[in-house]
Enzyme design. Sequence first.
Site, PDB file in Angstrom:
ATOM      1  N   HIS A  45     -18.904  23.431 -44.159  1.00 23.91           N
ATOM      2  CA  HIS A  45     -19.328  24.730 -44.703  1.00 23.91           C
ATOM      3  C   HIS A  45     -20.418  25.381 -43.842  1.00 23.91           C
ATOM      4  O   HIS A  45     -21.593  25.319 -44.203  1.00 23.91           O
ATOM      5  CB  HIS A  45     -19.843  24.541 -46.136  1.00 23.91           C
ATOM      6  N   GLU A  63     -21.221  28.321 -43.706  1.00 26.40           N
ATOM      7  CA  GLU A  63     -21.891  29.394 -44.471  1.00 26.40           C
ATOM      8  C   GLU A  63     -23.052  28.857 -45.304  1.00 26.40           C
ATOM      9  O   GLU A  63     -23.872  29.635 -45.796  1.00 26.40           O
ATOM     10  CB  GLU A  63     -20.879  30.145 -45.360  1.00 26.40           C
ATOM     11  N   CYS A  78     -13.012  24.783 -45.063  1.00 25.59           N
ATOM     12  CA  CYS A  78     -12.722  23.801 -46.118  1.00 25.59           C
ATOM     13  C   CYS A  78     -11.382  24.100 -46.806  1.00 25.59           C
ATOM     14  O   CYS A  78     -10.332  23.883 -46.205  1.00 25.59           O
ATOM     15  CB  CYS A  78     -13.891  23.734 -47.075  1.00 25.59           C
TER      16      CYS A  78
HETATM   17  N1  GLN Z   1     -10.960  19.880 -51.722  1.00 21.25           N
HETATM   18  C1  GLN Z   1     -10.827  21.286 -51.867  1.00 21.25           C
HETATM   19  C2  GLN Z   1      -9.398  21.730 -51.705  1.00 21.25           C
HETATM   20  O1  GLN Z   1      -8.647  21.164 -50.966  1.00 21.25           O
HETATM   21  C3  GLN Z   1     -11.675  22.009 -50.854  1.00 21.25           C
HETATM   22  C4  GLN Z   1     -13.117  21.839 -51.163  1.00 21.25           C
HETATM   23  C5  GLN Z   1     -13.971  22.936 -50.653  1.00 21.25           C
HETATM   24  O2  GLN Z   1     -13.481  23.993 -50.241  1.00 21.25           O
HETATM   25  N2  GLN Z   1     -15.261  22.753 -50.736  1.00 21.25           N
HETATM   26  O3  GLN Z   1      -9.033  22.677 -52.336  1.00 21.25           O
END
Ligand code: GLN
Length: 195
Positions: free
Chosen positions: A176, A178, A85
């Site tokens: 995610h 995890e 992410c």
């Molecule tokens: N939108 C977030 C970012 O770009 C990432 C979101 C997340 O890691 N759950 O920082």
Amino acid sequence: MGIRIGVLALQGAFSEHIDAFKLALQVLDPPGHSSVIPVRHADEIPDLHGLAIPGGESTTISRLIDKNQMRRPIEEFEGGIFATCAGMVLMATEVDDSRIRTLGLIEMNVERNAFGRQRESFETDLVINGFDTPYHAIFIRAPVVTSCGPRVEIISKIEKGIVAVRKDRHYAIAFHPELSTDPRIHIRFIQGLGV
Ligand code: GLN
């Protein structure tokens, strides 16, 4: 030899990654010689086989990487990086937000928060290359990869864009893993570390 995994613990969902890696290592290394540690100092990085960069806020994590003098050790890290992410955003060569200094470790363009407000969070069953059954994935304000270089393997793609890639030992994942109980992606990453 034990496998040493570190999880960057500057901000974000690092404790979930530690638990998920412990679970995967129980499957791969039952005698328990392996270790998973939270990483808060630059000098902890070179000794690791694998480093996870968790979800969180990519703007904040980018700033904290510099503040803690971790940019060079991460850029020069010889092991594999498991980035999820916000971590995926940081691995890119290009991102649509000038506040973020990316690490540039995977040749790809990333769009932050690509699903917008209406679909901030959702779950879906993904087809992942190499898995014989779908993977239940949790997306939270996720990015997507809009394009990537020829040496980047696309592992999973949905209508909106690419959501998982591999480059050598590095993985970048928009969702995610995890947070799910399915350890298959963690296991694949660890097996690719060549330890
Ligand atoms: N939108 C977030 C970012 O770009 C990432 C979101 C997340 O890691 N759950 O920082």
